[in-house]
Design a protein around this motif. Structure first.
Motif, short mmCIF file in Angstrom:
data_model
loop_
_atom_site.label_atom_id
_atom_site.label_comp_id
_atom_site.label_asym_id
_atom_site.label_seq_id
_atom_site.Cartn_x
_atom_site.Cartn_y
_atom_site.Cartn_z
N HIS A 1 89.57 35.74 16.60
CA HIS A 1 89.58 34.40 16.04
C HIS A 1 90.10 34.41 14.61
CE1 HIS A 1 86.05 35.14 13.48
NE2 HIS A 1 85.49 35.77 14.50
N ALA B 1 82.89 30.69 16.01
CA ALA B 1 83.61 31.75 16.72
C ALA B 1 82.99 32.01 18.09
CB ALA B 1 83.63 33.02 15.89
N ILE C 1 84.29 39.29 17.09
CA ILE C 1 83.76 38.24 16.21
C ILE C 1 83.49 38.90 14.86
CG2 ILE C 1 81.84 36.65 15.82
CD1 ILE C 1 81.65 36.33 18.86
#
Length: 513
Positions: free
Chosen positions: A46, A55, A77
């Motif tokens: 992301h 996220a 993440i």
């Protein structure tokens, strides 16, 4: 039903595991090896200016969207400590938006903006009129009230001074008499003088309130006088210099704070004119805003956040026990166990920085025949980073596709109307990177502006690589058929907009051929 479990993501902060662990990573690869889709991995990264909660929400949505696609989805993440800020009206803004909104309220910012716009507009008009000068040899300045009105009245989404074409000859510079005229105008402007004194008084009071610190004690010595104050987000180092100048002036040994501000404003105006001449400007109004932010507010506007985001990526791989390094070791072991998966790397915004770093690291540990499909969504990496990646490991990229907005829509994706009137990628290019107008991979501007192609050595190399196929670039809005369509109109759309996700689904199912 929640599909996002620790079998499908790792979470990192400062490069190390956070809320997931090495044991979770081990279990992820065990689950991968037992999954029917073990031979097609999608590794998602992301963007950087999002919270962990957002996220995870995006990852869950993608898991839901692609649950019937024959892939094993893995999400990295990474926490970037980007706060959400709630204003007094209850609206939720990103850190960058909130800082811009606060800066725009400052009287000193408004005065600097008005004066630099006035002179920049006059310089452009003078050159375009064949060098016409005012009586006395200076610039023929537009009326301040007219400039002020243009700054504040657009309500239809129009950018202030949008009708001004600020192109100048390549050799054009700010002349000595123009510098002197600008300096005299600023130092004799009573409104600017008043705003400078207010922020100096406020800075001194803040120093007295924190007198336990060495800097606070130093500021408190001269901070005893009364006077109206104003808070400011001007960078602390700039405020320190401004206050020191005022202190020295009170002793008769140096210039005043207003003279210091005027000197820095001359630098701003000079940079604006240089950018007009070199075709690296972003339009009259955005360029002036960018240069004021770079000169006066850089520490507060979000550059430290952007630098931290890039450091987060580096930290994931710079130690053998960090999350990125351990993930690659597990991937290496996965290959050594006889698996030969097809891997697609998907990076949104700053996630493209992660993809580049991952590719450079992969070259060191995986067999030479291991290659990857790469999908970049509004990539925020610089041309230089991408060029360095191609130089290091171009052979590892089997195919690539970049989804981004065309330049018209990129410009229209305004962060804060009437304050900063361009997109996040324009802000990264114009303010956050070391050089103003740094080429960013997700900006069509750098694909089509010949002056920029000639200025940056990385651009021709990358264009030669990407232009080998018309299928490598998808500029939204476009209906290009299977895997080549996008209707994204905002930077954050690419991981949620239907046409883009349908294209991504096609790519994951059929490849990038």
């Amino acid at each position: 039903m929640m599909l996002l479990t620790k079998d499908h993501y790792i979470q990192l902060k400062d490069g190390v595991f956070d809320e997931t662990s090495k044991q979770d990573l081990d279990h992820l690869f065990e689950a991968l090896a037992a999954d029917p889709h073990q031979d097609h991995i999608v590794l998602n990264f992301h963007g950087g200016l999002v919270s962990v909660e957002h996220a995870r929400e995006t990852a869950e949505n993608l898991m839901q969207r692609f649950q019937n696609v024959n892939t094993y989805q893995i999400f990295v993440i990474w926490e970037t400590s980007v706060p959400e800020v709630i204003d007094q009206e209850g609206g939720v803004f990103s850190f960058v938006e909130a800082q811009l909104l606060q800066i725009a309220k400052e009287g000193i910012f408004q005065q600097l903006l008005m004066q630099v716009l006035q002179f920049a507009r006059a310089k452009v008009a003078s050159v375009q009129a064949g060098g016409v000068r005012a009586v006395g040899g200076g610039l023929d300045l537009p009326d301040e009230d007219d400039v002020w009105q243009e700054m504040h009245t657009p309500e239809d989404g129009r950018e202030p001074f949008a009708n001004v074409q600020p192109a100048l000859p390549a050799h054009e510079q700010l002349q000595d008499e123009e510098r002197e005229q600008f300096f005299q105008t600023l130092t004799t402007n009573p409104d600017l003088q008043d705003e400078v004194q207010k922020v100096v008084n406020g800075y001194r009071q803040a120093g007295q309130a924190d007198a336990s610190s060495p800097q606070g004690m130093a500021r408190g010595i001269e901070g005893g006088e009364s006077g109206e104050t104003a808070p400011t987000l001007i960078s602390p180092d700039v405020m320190e210099q401004m206050t020191q100048q005022e202190d020295q002036a009170s002793r008769g040994i140096g210039g005043s704070a207003i003279e210091f501000v005027a000197g820095k404003a001359i630098e701003v105006l000079s940079h604006v004119i240089d950018r007009f001449a070199q075709k690296t400007d972003h339009g009259l109004y955005p360029t002036v805003v960018e240069e004021i932010l770079r000169a006066f507010y850089l520490a507060s506007i979000g550059k430290h956040v952007w630098d931290h985001i890039k450091q987060e990526v580096t930290d994931a791989f710079n130690q053998p026990d960090h999350g990125g390094s351990l993930f690659l070791k597990k991937l290496q072991a996965y290959y050594q166990d006889g698996h030969h998966p097809q891997i697609t790397l998907v990076g949104h915004s700053a996630g493209a920085i992660y993809v580049c770093q991952l590719l450079q690291q992969i070259k060191k540990i995986l067999p030479e025949d291991v290659t990857f499909n790469v999908v970049s969504l509004a990539p925020a990496c610089t041309y230089k980073l991408f060029a360095d990646t191609l130089k290091a490991c171009q052979e590892r990229i089997a195919a690539i596709r970049i989804f981004a907005m065309d330049d018209q829509r990129e410009q229209a994706d305004v962060i804060v109307p009437n304050i900063y009137t361009r997109s996040l990628l324009y802000l990264v290019s114009g303010v956050f990177e070391e050089v103003a107008d740094t080429p960013i991979l997700g900006m069509e501007r750098f694909f089509k502006t010949q002056a920029l192609v000639n200025r940056w050595s990385e651009i021709p190399q990358i264009l030669e690589y990407l232009n080998t196929s018309q299928r490598n670039n998808v500029w939204s809005i476009v209906d290009g058929g299977d895997g080549l369509s996008s209707h994204a109109e905002h930077h954050g759309d690419f991981y949620r907009e239907t046409f883009t996700l349908t294209s991504l689904e096609y790519i994951l199912t059929n490849g990038l051929g």
